[in-house]
Write an enzyme that holds these catalytic residues in place. Sequence first.
Site, PDB file in Angstrom:
ATOM      1  N   HIS A 144      37.949  24.122 -30.419  1.00 32.06           N
ATOM      2  CA  HIS A 144      37.893  23.175 -31.758  1.00 32.06           C
ATOM      3  C   HIS A 144      36.381  22.840 -31.919  1.00 32.06           C
ATOM      4  CE1 HIS A 144      41.415  23.196 -33.090  1.00 32.06           C
ATOM      5  NE2 HIS A 144      42.255  23.195 -32.106  1.00 32.06           N
ATOM      6  N   GLU A 173      33.500  24.664 -33.645  1.00 30.65           N
ATOM      7  CA  GLU A 173      32.286  22.927 -34.972  1.00 30.65           C
ATOM      8  C   GLU A 173      31.045  22.513 -34.424  1.00 30.65           C
ATOM      9  OE1 GLU A 173      35.379  20.091 -36.067  1.00 30.65           O
ATOM     10  OE2 GLU A 173      36.957  20.977 -36.463  1.00 30.65           O
ATOM     11  N   HIS A 205      45.363  26.421 -36.243  1.00 27.46           N
ATOM     12  CA  HIS A 205      44.414  26.918 -35.910  1.00 27.46           C
ATOM     13  C   HIS A 205      43.686  28.088 -35.082  1.00 27.46           C
ATOM     14  CE1 HIS A 205      42.956  22.835 -37.489  1.00 27.46           C
ATOM     15  NE2 HIS A 205      43.800  22.626 -37.010  1.00 27.46           N
TER      16      HIS A 205
END
Length: 258
Positions: A144, A173, A205
């Site tokens: 992530h 991110e 995700h």
Amino acid sequence: MKKGILVVTFGTTSLKARQATTNKIIKKAKEQFPDFLVQGAFTSRKVMDKISNQEHTNIEYLDDAIQKLKQKECRELYVEPLYLTESNDLAKLQTVIHGYDADFQKIVFGDPLLTTVNDFKDFAIFLNSVGDLKLDEGNLFIGHGTAKSNRFILHTTLDYMMLDTNSFVGTVESYPDLGSIMQRMRIKNIQRVHLYPLMLVAGIHASKDIVSGEKGTWNKMLMDGGFETTGQLIGLGEYEFVQNKFISNLKRVVEVSR
């Protein structure tokens, strides 16, 4: 005096993912510590409520799991957090559980997956061993990511430790970003990329970025960049190496606390 073990994770609504990760780690903990009461716990009430409405499970919401161990007269509590590394989420978990200090004679936490330099080195070696790569193939492990320093360092450190290999670590991110990774792949003449989640559980995700062909996903951007891709929806918690590392962390704190 009864002793309890709490195996804690955020949680997932996927039964298949739980069976392949959390349930296996709980089973290993029960085998390693037959004299302890071992309980699994999720920190997400939303996930727990959804599971409870759909199926029977032996995993509890965090507070309920602690209450269950109290009712069974556990006086010592050992907690193994199924987290990648130190983080704000882990700090919050520790604060919540230490709110029960008055109910136990002792509360002890095991380490997350990656804490020491040797943890990172061993994990980088493990990541680079995944699959049987040809010279023109590469592995890309996707996390992530966050701009916060502790998680930022996790991904950049792992990626740096594998600079001389065909394995890469990137984050959706934060950094390392896909653009810089693709440049390095082209320098190494990599044609085919195997995408893996750098997450304990391969959830929604992971599915989106690894196997989806939707615009803006890493899979689609790699294909648009001229790479062939394959998506491997295997959470880190499914690997024996990772499962055994969590059990080793737990074993160490239990032995030290005796």
